[in-house]
Design a protein around this motif. Structure first.
Motif, PDB file in Angstrom:
ATOM      1  N   ALA A 261       0.816  -1.213   0.000  1.00  0.00           N
ATOM      2  CA  ALA A 261       0.000   0.000   0.000  1.00  0.00           C
ATOM      3  C   ALA A 261       0.848   1.260   0.000  1.00  0.00           C
ATOM      4  N   ARG A 262       2.158   1.116   0.025  1.00  0.00           N
ATOM      5  CA  ARG A 262       3.053   2.284   0.023  1.00  0.00           C
ATOM      6  C   ARG A 262       4.297   2.012  -0.808  1.00  0.00           C
ATOM      7  N   LEU A 263       4.069   1.558  -2.025  1.00  0.00           N
ATOM      8  CA  LEU A 263       5.185   1.223  -2.896  1.00  0.00           C
ATOM      9  C   LEU A 263       6.016   2.447  -3.278  1.00  0.00           C
ATOM     10  N   ASP A 264       5.464   3.651  -3.065  1.00  0.00           N
ATOM     11  CA  ASP A 264       6.253   4.865  -3.288  1.00  0.00           C
ATOM     12  C   ASP A 264       7.486   4.902  -2.384  1.00  0.00           C
ATOM     13  N   ASP A 265       7.430   4.148  -1.286  1.00  0.00           N
ATOM     14  CA  ASP A 265       8.544   4.142  -0.336  1.00  0.00           C
ATOM     15  C   ASP A 265       9.634   3.141  -0.707  1.00  0.00           C
ATOM     16  N   LEU A 266       9.404   2.325  -1.732  1.00  0.00           N
ATOM     17  CA  LEU A 266      10.388   1.306  -2.092  1.00  0.00           C
ATOM     18  C   LEU A 266      11.784   1.879  -2.337  1.00  0.00           C
ATOM     19  N   PRO A 267      11.935   2.925  -3.165  1.00  0.00           N
ATOM     20  CA  PRO A 267      13.292   3.439  -3.410  1.00  0.00           C
ATOM     21  C   PRO A 267      14.024   3.832  -2.124  1.00  0.00           C
ATOM     22  N   ALA A 268      13.332   4.500  -1.212  1.00  0.00           N
ATOM     23  CA  ALA A 268      13.974   4.921   0.033  1.00  0.00           C
ATOM     24  C   ALA A 268      14.344   3.721   0.898  1.00  0.00           C
ATOM     25  N   LEU A 269      13.445   2.736   0.967  1.00  0.00           N
ATOM     26  CA  LEU A 269      13.722   1.543   1.770  1.00  0.00           C
ATOM     27  C   LEU A 269      14.887   0.751   1.190  1.00  0.00           C
ATOM     28  N   VAL A 270      14.872   0.575  -0.120  1.00  0.00           N
ATOM     29  CA  VAL A 270      15.953  -0.175  -0.770  1.00  0.00           C
ATOM     30  C   VAL A 270      17.285   0.537  -0.557  1.00  0.00           C
ATOM     31  N   ALA A 271      17.312   1.844  -0.751  1.00  0.00           N
ATOM     32  CA  ALA A 271      18.547   2.607  -0.565  1.00  0.00           C
ATOM     33  C   ALA A 271      19.052   2.490   0.870  1.00  0.00           C
ATOM     34  N   HIS A 272      18.133   2.529   1.827  1.00  0.00           N
ATOM     35  CA  HIS A 272      18.513   2.419   3.239  1.00  0.00           C
ATOM     36  C   HIS A 272      19.136   1.062   3.534  1.00  0.00           C
ATOM     37  N   PHE A 273      18.485  -0.006   3.118  1.00  0.00           N
ATOM     38  CA  PHE A 273      18.993  -1.350   3.413  1.00  0.00           C
ATOM     39  C   PHE A 273      20.330  -1.606   2.712  1.00  0.00           C
ATOM     40  N   LEU A 274      20.432  -1.212   1.445  1.00  0.00           N
ATOM     41  CA  LEU A 274      21.677  -1.444   0.715  1.00  0.00           C
ATOM     42  C   LEU A 274      22.834  -0.635   1.314  1.00  0.00           C
ATOM     43  N   ALA A 275      22.544   0.575   1.767  1.00  0.00           N
ATOM     44  CA  ALA A 275      23.591   1.381   2.397  1.00  0.00           C
ATOM     45  C   ALA A 275      24.097   0.713   3.672  1.00  0.00           C
ATOM     46  N   ARG A 276      23.178   0.153   4.448  1.00  0.00           N
ATOM     47  CA  ARG A 276      23.582  -0.537   5.672  1.00  0.00           C
ATOM     48  C   ARG A 276      24.420  -1.776   5.358  1.00  0.00           C
TER      49      ARG A 276
ATOM     50  N   GLY B 212      26.419  -1.942   2.822  1.00  0.00           N
ATOM     51  CA  GLY B 212      27.595  -1.524   2.092  1.00  0.00           C
ATOM     52  C   GLY B 212      27.574  -1.950   0.638  1.00  0.00           C
ATOM     53  N   ALA B 213      26.382  -2.020   0.050  1.00  0.00           N
ATOM     54  CA  ALA B 213      26.235  -2.486  -1.333  1.00  0.00           C
ATOM     55  C   ALA B 213      25.860  -1.321  -2.251  1.00  0.00           C
ATOM     56  N   PRO B 214      26.206  -1.421  -3.536  1.00  0.00           N
ATOM     57  CA  PRO B 214      25.819  -0.370  -4.495  1.00  0.00           C
ATOM     58  C   PRO B 214      24.337  -0.440  -4.812  1.00  0.00           C
TER      59      PRO B 214
ATOM     60  N   GLY C 115      28.323 -10.965  -4.451  1.00  0.00           N
ATOM     61  CA  GLY C 115      29.732 -10.927  -4.081  1.00  0.00           C
ATOM     62  C   GLY C 115      30.240  -9.499  -4.115  1.00  0.00           C
ATOM     63  N   ALA C 116      31.272  -9.251  -4.927  1.00  0.00           N
ATOM     64  CA  ALA C 116      31.851  -7.908  -5.023  1.00  0.00           C
ATOM     65  C   ALA C 116      31.142  -7.057  -6.070  1.00  0.00           C
ATOM     66  N   GLY C 117      30.223  -7.670  -6.839  1.00  0.00           N
ATOM     67  CA  GLY C 117      29.535  -6.935  -7.887  1.00  0.00           C
ATOM     68  C   GLY C 117      28.284  -6.240  -7.404  1.00  0.00           C
ATOM     69  N   ALA C 118      27.555  -5.641  -8.341  1.00  0.00           N
ATOM     70  CA  ALA C 118      26.307  -4.956  -8.011  1.00  0.00           C
ATOM     71  C   ALA C 118      25.178  -5.984  -7.884  1.00  0.00           C
ATOM     72  N   PRO C 119      24.369  -5.896  -6.852  1.00  0.00           N
ATOM     73  CA  PRO C 119      23.270  -6.858  -6.696  1.00  0.00           C
ATOM     74  C   PRO C 119      22.199  -6.645  -7.755  1.00  0.00           C
ATOM     75  N   THR C 120      21.586  -7.746  -8.187  1.00  0.00           N
ATOM     76  CA  THR C 120      20.459  -7.691  -9.122  1.00  0.00           C
ATOM     77  C   THR C 120      19.367  -8.611  -8.617  1.00  0.00           C
ATOM     78  N   ILE C 121      18.145  -8.302  -8.992  1.00  0.00           N
ATOM     79  CA  ILE C 121      16.997  -9.108  -8.579  1.00  0.00           C
ATOM     80  C   ILE C 121      16.130  -9.361  -9.802  1.00  0.00           C
ATOM     81  N   ARG C 122      15.757 -10.613  -9.989  1.00  0.00           N
ATOM     82  CA  ARG C 122      14.874 -10.999 -11.081  1.00  0.00           C
ATOM     83  C   ARG C 122      13.603 -11.608 -10.500  1.00  0.00           C
ATOM     84  N   ALA C 123      12.577 -11.693 -11.315  1.00  0.00           N
ATOM     85  CA  ALA C 123      11.293 -12.203 -10.844  1.00  0.00           C
ATOM     86  C   ALA C 123      11.426 -13.589 -10.226  1.00  0.00           C
TER      87      ALA C 123
END
Length: 441
Positions: free
Chosen positions: A306-321, A323-325, A359-367
């Motif tokens: 119900a708040r998918l507008d928050d996805l970018p902020a949540l993803v950025a927060h978790f990835l920063a914690r 230490g991922a790009p 690993g040392a690369g950028a994370p990706t997510i697929r369906a």
């Protein structure tokens, strides 16, 4: 538990907004049809001629009831009447009445109350964070505004929301924004404690109170003295123990098991549940009077879908914690299209697995990563470990992800989850707890 606040002895469900003028109308009894406006210091209801609202009912005391507006809430106080004042079938002393209206019973008469004019409506907060809660969507900004408004008061709060939506973080934010922030914030998960131990965990015990009680134990109320106690998953509390909790909330005293004298503790109580407590009350699994006593203010935590507008902020927060790009656009699109039955907790776990796989690369997510437990993929760092250790880690990751998704699909219903998984219910409970998941035995 808390300050001498009008809402601390209340039994109602009131949203976090103010109403400064109310209309009360006698709907049953000798004075049926009589009506008055209530503002400020309010009115006295009774059979005496000097009462503001006179009800010539032989079962109504001369000065039976006071109705006053305090802090934008209509408060009813029984004036030590002979036959009592009742709300929702329960006799009450002082209560904050629900903002959506209702009725009080006194003698053979009834008084309906309703908001007459809305003042100071709740406006969304300008924040995009509140404590550890993250997100600037409209739903979250409204939630932040409710938290900000009630944090300064001693009001009892019921937090409702799906598993993984952040109910504990809401309670934590209320505590941190309030005057008790320097005092303890204690969490007791009512669904994670064995039924035989829950009373001791709540109220404490003295040495020798029962077999195995080799020393005194401070219960949750004593541990939270001066601060806030979150009763998480309150819907799991055994029905037989609910009257004892209600008594503690009403009398503001706690008697540890085996103790001769009760003790007083200054505690603000917040409760949380993923279950529908309204339905539980109707089904007789949860006491109505305890529900009203806990839900003076009820907050709803929106699910992630119900708040998918928050996805970018949540993803950025978790990835920063971690230490991922950042994720690429395709991965973000996959996340935006998911239903998220496990809410923010599931999102965090998915990102953790994606980072481990990268690993040392950028994370990706697929369906496909969301269609099955993410641990089915083999993180590259496990391939360098001894076989037994690597296999153990893989099994642990898979088991937790599988159980979390399974329980989320069934709303925490262990019996239904066990039937789908074709597992013994007791084994499922033990397995879930071993993996850090909260379930009821």
């Amino acid at each position: 538990m808390a300050d001498a606040d009008l809402t601390e002895t209340a039994t109602s469900v009131a949203p976090a907004r103010r109403v400064e003028r109310w209309r009360v109308t006698v709907t049953r009894g000798p004075a049926a049809g009589a009506s008055m406006t209530v503002e400020g210091a309010g009115i006295v209801v009774g059979s005496a001629r000097d009462a503001d609202l006179v009800i010539r009912d032989p079962k109504v005391s001369r000065h039976h009831l006071q109705l006053a507006v305090e802090g934008g809430v209509l408060v009813a106080r029984d004036l030590e009447s002979k036959n009592g004042t009742y709300f929702a079938g329960s006799r009450v002393d002082t209560l904050a009445l629900p903002i959506d209206g209702g009725s009080l019973d006194l003698g053979d008469s009834a008084i309906a109350f309703a908001a007459d004019a809305d003042v100071d409506p709740l406006r969304p907060s300008p924040r995009d964070r509140c404590g550890r809660l993250i997100g600037g969507s409209a739903a979250m900004r409204l939630l932040y505004a409710q938290i900000e408004r009630i944090a300064q008061r001693a009001t009892t709060v019921l937090i409702a929301g799906e598993t993984g939506s952040g109910k504990e973080l809401v309670a934590e934010a209320i505590h941190e924004l309030g005057p008790r922030r320097e005092r303890p914030f204690v969490v007791l998960d009512c669904g994670a404690v064995a039924p035989s131990l829950i009373e001791s965990e709540l109220f404490g015990h003295v040495k020798g109170a029962f077999t195995g009680a080799t020393s005194d134990h401070k219960g949750a109320f004593a541990q939270a003295d001066g601060g806030t106690l979150l009763l998480d998953e309150i819907g799991e509390l055994d029905l037989a123990l609910q009257p004892k909790l209600l008594r503690v909330l009403e009398t503001q005293t706690v008697r540890p098991l085996g103790a001769e004298q009760p003790a007083t503790h200054d505690v603000r109580v917040i409760a949380a549940s993923h279950r529908d407590l309204d339905e539980a009350v109707r089904a007789g699994r949860f006491r109505q009077d305890l529900y009203y006593r806990l839900a003076v203010v009820r907050l709803e935590v929106p699910p992630l879908r119900a708040r998918l507008d928050d996805l970018p902020a949540l993803v950025a927060h978790f990835l920063a914690r971690m230490g991922a790009p950042p994720l690429d656009a395709a991965s973000m699109a996959v996340l935006a299209g998911h239903a998220w039955p496990g809410n923010v907790r599931q999102l965090r776990n998915v990102l953790e697995h994606a980072v481990a796989l990268a690993g040392a690369g950028a994370p990706t997510i697929r369906a496909a990563d969301l269609a099955t437990p993410a641990a089915l993929a083999t993180p590259s760092d496990l391939l360098t470990l001894p076989y037994k250790e690597a296999k153990g880690k893989m099994v642990d990751h898979f088991t937790r992800d599988y159980l979390e998704a399974l329980l989320a699909r069934h709303g925490g219903n262990v019996s239904a989850a066990a039937r789908e998984a074709r597992l013994d219910r007791n084994w499922l409970v033990a397995l879930a707890r071993r993996n850090g998941l909260r379930v009821r035995d």
